[in-house]
Design a protein around this motif. Structure first.
Motif, short mmCIF file in Angstrom:
data_model
loop_
_atom_site.label_atom_id
_atom_site.label_comp_id
_atom_site.label_asym_id
_atom_site.label_seq_id
_atom_site.Cartn_x
_atom_site.Cartn_y
_atom_site.Cartn_z
N VAL A 94 -16.51 94.77 -3.75
CA VAL A 94 -17.52 93.47 -3.67
C VAL A 94 -18.89 94.22 -3.89
CG1 VAL A 94 -18.29 91.41 -2.32
CG2 VAL A 94 -15.98 92.53 -1.85
N HIS A 95 -19.16 94.78 -5.16
CA HIS A 95 -20.18 95.44 -5.44
C HIS A 95 -21.21 94.62 -6.06
CE1 HIS A 95 -18.93 94.62 -9.45
NE2 HIS A 95 -17.61 95.24 -9.37
N SER A 96 -22.45 94.81 -6.47
CA SER A 96 -23.64 94.11 -6.75
C SER A 96 -23.26 93.15 -7.88
CB SER A 96 -24.63 94.87 -7.23
OG SER A 96 -25.23 95.76 -6.13
N GLY A 97 -22.26 93.62 -9.06
CA GLY A 97 -22.03 92.87 -10.00
C GLY A 97 -21.03 91.33 -9.44
N HIS A 98 -20.30 91.73 -8.49
CA HIS A 98 -19.62 90.63 -7.68
C HIS A 98 -20.54 89.99 -7.08
CE1 HIS A 98 -15.72 93.69 -7.38
NE2 HIS A 98 -15.74 92.82 -8.51
N ARG A 99 -21.61 90.34 -6.43
CA ARG A 99 -22.44 89.48 -5.50
C ARG A 99 -23.02 88.74 -6.39
NH1 ARG A 99 -22.92 91.47 -0.09
NH2 ARG A 99 -21.51 93.70 0.08
N ALA A 100 -23.44 88.89 -7.75
CA ALA A 100 -24.31 88.19 -8.65
C ALA A 100 -23.29 87.09 -9.01
CB ALA A 100 -24.52 88.90 -9.74
N VAL A 101 -22.01 87.14 -9.06
CA VAL A 101 -21.06 86.21 -9.34
C VAL A 101 -20.75 85.32 -8.20
CG1 VAL A 101 -18.49 85.44 -9.64
CG2 VAL A 101 -19.75 87.50 -10.99
N LEU A 102 -20.98 85.88 -6.94
CA LEU A 102 -20.70 84.72 -5.82
C LEU A 102 -21.99 84.06 -5.61
CD1 LEU A 102 -18.91 87.39 -3.65
CD2 LEU A 102 -17.81 85.51 -4.79
N LEU B 267 -17.00 89.14 1.48
CA LEU B 267 -17.02 87.82 0.81
C LEU B 267 -17.38 86.93 1.81
CD1 LEU B 267 -13.41 88.02 -0.76
CD2 LEU B 267 -15.62 87.96 -1.82
N ALA B 268 -17.22 86.71 2.93
CA ALA B 268 -17.88 86.03 3.93
C ALA B 268 -19.32 86.02 4.09
CB ALA B 268 -17.26 86.22 5.50
N GLU B 269 -20.03 87.32 4.02
CA GLU B 269 -21.34 87.48 3.81
C GLU B 269 -21.89 86.84 2.55
OE1 GLU B 269 -21.98 91.82 4.12
OE2 GLU B 269 -20.98 91.94 6.11
#
Length: 344
Positions: A26-34, A109-111
């Motif tokens: 759940v890296h920075s790229g994933h966090r942008a998607v989320l 993911l919850a965060e």
């Protein structure tokens, strides 16, 4: 956050804003998607949903190839079984090392504001599911997606036939909104799970922190070990590693969160312990500095600060003890010099 170990049951399949991926780290790229998923979901009045797979599809295919070729099923040595027509066998295709445990993935993911996670078992049925059926049976019927957000390299279905163009046609046919997000980069470099794995393998925790957007850690409950550490003057906190290929292995300077108000520094070994065991299972062992309390059963987070060395075999307990002495001294010196990464 709701967690389903399969697609939701029929009476829980509420319309959702969906994204699909493995999300290891759940890296920075994933966090942008989320973050984009969360924004659009709020605009549409929908819950957010992440569909992920266990095991990782590449892990499944590597194990399958190893079985087909008759080799040992160790993921690190798995090879592609199918030969190319004119070039001979394909080169080895190892499964990816795991960045995070399922617990840490779900917490992250919850965060990020995810309302629902569906962990689909990746097996032969999923691997051979035609892309068209993947859309109809999983995205539309199984998850009732009203908004679907994917990365620009997303492929799906048997032989990875499914792509954005196929999803565009399906979106028009089924009436869901489709969007894709460009790969997130930093300083011209793509932020990806592969980049995180490379940084961790090199012991570059500063780079891993940049890519992840947080320090690198592994969480788990403390379990009883063989108590060998106590007999040689180095009692350890033991956290089992629930997979065969962790992204980090070796001896590290760490600090442990969850044992009190402040983190506790220590020296840790993550590996198969060739000097004392032969079962090949990975274990995270941490010798805590200046700390003595009941820790069994506690949920802890072990933050990795610096790599001291690779794992090694020792011919005797005496040689092992001498090396642990040197590791502990080196870890204390590193911490004393003020090089530790701060959680500011």
């Amino acid at each position: 956050m709701e967690v389903f170990r399969r697609l939701p049951p029929a009476d829980r399949r509420d319309p959702c804003a969906l994204t699909i991926g493995n999300f290891d780290g759940v890296h920075s790229g994933h966090r942008a998607v989320l973050a984009q998923l969360r924004r659009r979901a709020d605009e549409l009045g929908l819950p957010t949903c992440v569909l992920t797979f266990e095991p990782h599809p590449r892990e499944y295919f590597a194990t399958l190839a190893a079985s087909a070729s008759g080799s040992a099923p160790a993921l690190a040595s798995a090879t592609a079984a199918a030969p190319a027509a004119d070039t001979g066998p394909r080169p080895p295709t190892p499964a990816p090392a795991r960045i995070c445990t399922e617990r840490d993935k779900l917490d992250a993911l919850a965060e990020c504001g995810v309302d629902r996670v569906c962990i689909a078992h990746f097996n032969a049925s999923v691997a051979t599911l035609a892309a068209e059926r993947f859309i109809d049976e999983i995205i539309v019927e199984g998850l009732h997606a009203r908004y679907l957000l994917i990365g620009d390299d997303f492929r799906f279905g048997a032989k990875r036939r499914g792509d954005f163009a196929m999803l565009e046609q399906a979106a028009a046919r089924h009436g869901f909104e489709l969007a894709r997000i460009a790969t997130v980069t930093r300083d011209g470099q793509r932020i990806s799970s592969s980049a995180v794995r490379a940084a961790l393998a090199a012991g570059d925790f500063a780079r891993a922190r940049e890519l992840l957007g947080r320090p690198y850690f592994i969480s788990g409950h403390v379990v009883h070990g063989r108590k060998l550490g106590r007999t040689i003057g180095y009692p350890t906190l033991n956290v089992p590693i629930p997979f065969d290929r962790p992204a980090v292995e070796g001896v590290f300077v760490v600090r442990v969160h969850g044992l009190g108000e402040l983190p506790v520094a220590g020296v840790a070994s993550l590996g198969t312990r060739p000097a004392v065991e032969s079962d090949g299972r990975h274990l995270l062992e941490v010798h805590l500095f200046d700390f003595d309390a009941d820790i069994y059963g506690k949920l802890v987070r072990v933050e990795f600060l610096h790599k001291l060395r690779d794992e090694a075999h020792f011919d005797s307990i005496e040689a092992l003890t001498a090396q642990i002495d040197r590791d502990a001294q080196a870890a204390r010196a590193w911490l004393r010099d003020g090089s530790a990464v701060r959680n500011d």
